[in-house]
Design a protein around this motif. Structure first.
Motif, PDB file in Angstrom:
ATOM      1  N   PHE A 169       1.224  -1.042  -0.143  1.00  0.00           N
ATOM      2  CA  PHE A 169       0.283   0.275   0.093  1.00  0.00           C
ATOM      3  C   PHE A 169       1.476   1.217  -0.001  1.00  0.00           C
ATOM      4  CE2 PHE A 169      -2.725  -2.699   1.937  1.00  0.00           C
ATOM      5  CZ  PHE A 169      -3.376  -2.993   1.316  1.00  0.00           C
ATOM      6  N   ASP A 170       2.049   1.566   0.687  1.00  0.00           N
ATOM      7  CA  ASP A 170       2.788   2.743   0.503  1.00  0.00           C
ATOM      8  C   ASP A 170       4.340   2.203  -0.002  1.00  0.00           C
ATOM      9  OD1 ASP A 170       4.316   1.104   2.582  1.00  0.00           O
ATOM     10  OD2 ASP A 170       3.407   2.041   4.265  1.00  0.00           O
ATOM     11  N   GLY A 171       4.423   1.160  -0.237  1.00  0.00           N
ATOM     12  CA  GLY A 171       5.886   0.143  -1.409  1.00  0.00           C
ATOM     13  C   GLY A 171       6.104  -0.426  -2.234  1.00  0.00           C
ATOM     14  N   SER A 172       6.589  -0.912  -2.445  1.00  0.00           N
ATOM     15  CA  SER A 172       6.408  -2.315  -2.978  1.00  0.00           C
ATOM     16  C   SER A 172       6.030  -3.737  -3.079  1.00  0.00           C
ATOM     17  CB  SER A 172       8.608  -3.125  -3.746  1.00  0.00           C
ATOM     18  OG  SER A 172       9.417  -2.109  -3.926  1.00  0.00           O
ATOM     19  N   THR A 176      -3.387   5.375   7.822  1.00  0.00           N
ATOM     20  CA  THR A 176      -2.446   6.555   7.642  1.00  0.00           C
ATOM     21  C   THR A 176      -1.826   6.606   8.716  1.00  0.00           C
ATOM     22  OG1 THR A 176      -3.108   7.457   5.046  1.00  0.00           O
ATOM     23  CG2 THR A 176      -1.744   8.495   6.031  1.00  0.00           C
ATOM     24  N   GLU A 177      -0.872   6.391   9.357  1.00  0.00           N
ATOM     25  CA  GLU A 177       0.199   7.159   9.500  1.00  0.00           C
ATOM     26  C   GLU A 177       1.107   8.520  10.227  1.00  0.00           C
ATOM     27  OE1 GLU A 177       1.749   3.505  10.930  1.00  0.00           O
ATOM     28  OE2 GLU A 177       0.522   2.351  11.602  1.00  0.00           O
ATOM     29  N   HIS A 198       3.638   8.345   2.045  1.00  0.00           N
ATOM     30  CA  HIS A 198       2.965   8.713   3.571  1.00  0.00           C
ATOM     31  C   HIS A 198       3.501   7.410   3.720  1.00  0.00           C
ATOM     32  CE1 HIS A 198      -1.180   7.286   1.440  1.00  0.00           C
ATOM     33  NE2 HIS A 198       0.113   6.343   1.404  1.00  0.00           N
ATOM     34  N   VAL A 199       2.620   7.204   4.840  1.00  0.00           N
ATOM     35  CA  VAL A 199       2.978   5.378   5.918  1.00  0.00           C
ATOM     36  C   VAL A 199       1.594   5.003   6.231  1.00  0.00           C
ATOM     37  CG1 VAL A 199       3.945   4.339   7.544  1.00  0.00           C
ATOM     38  CG2 VAL A 199       5.394   5.865   6.431  1.00  0.00           C
TER      39      VAL A 199
END
Length: 216
Positions: free
Chosen positions: A14-17, A56-57, A47-48
């Motif tokens: 969701f936020d990376g590979s 979202t953090e 974002h994380v």
């Protein structure tokens, strides 16, 4: 031994590979007796996200440091990547590609590339070296190659329309197949844009790696 550069965008779908896509790529390269080196931009993630809840953090993470989680620490900053030192390029998917390597997830057809990503991908293209892009990573291609570049993200109509607006020729493709642009030596596969299991993703990724290495 053929040497392949693999660009990562963090760790987590969701936020990376997309981790399974990366692992399958590295596995197929290794089984084909090719060597690889992973690279990632040394910058904060867009974002994380909490992968358990989707929330979202507030915390911040670094793309290179997060990519090291997948690469077992064997990853270099993208600024170190020089196309002339490699035979081919592969970019697995994951939403981090559309958030950290470019801003397609936010801007759609008006997307722009990260400066280093553009440099590296353009070097491989200009040197006529083969490249494989999977899942959402083909969204990078219209920003690197000439208009008419053939690619696939599977069959998502909205995403395909955005890519065509950017100048690409989108070709619908099943999860277990690839789309080949022989003129530009680019191969794409839907992977987890369509895959319902790691086994389904594996088939297309295996074909992509085989084609990239055949051109190398």
């Amino acid at each position: 031994m053929k040497k392949v550069a693999v660009i990562l965008a963090g760790s987590g779908v969701f936020d990376g590979s997309e981790i399974n896509e990366v692992v399958l790529t590295l596995l197929h390269l290794t089984k084909a007796s090719a060597s690889y080196q992973c690279f990632a931009p040394d910058k904060p993630q867009h974002h994380v996200l909490n992968h358990l809840t989707g929330a979202t953090e507030a915390s911040s993470r670094n793309v290179l440091q997060e990519s090291a989680r997948i690469a077992r620490g064997e990853v270099q900053a993208l600024t170190e990547l020089q196309a002339e030192e490699f035979d081919a390029l592969i970019i697995p998917g994951g939403f981090g590609v559309a958030k950290n390597l470019c801003d397609f997830a936010l801007q759609g057809a008006a997307a722009t590339l990260d400066t280093e990503v553009k440099r590296v991908c353009t070097e491989f293209a200009e040197q006529g070296k083969p490249a494989g892009y999977m899942c959402i990573a083909p969204a990078l291609l219209p920003l690197v190659y000439p208009a008419g570049i053939k690619l696939t993200i599977g069959n998502d109509a909205d995403t395909a329309a955005a890519l065509q607006q950017m100048g690409a020729e989108h070709i619908e493709c099943t999860v277990d197949d690839i789309v080949v642009d022989a003129e530009h030596k680019v191969v794409t596969t839907p992977a987890y844009m369509l895959a319902q299991s790691v086994a389904e993703a594996d088939v297309g990724i295996g074909k992509l790696v085989t084609q990239v290495l055949a051109w190398s």
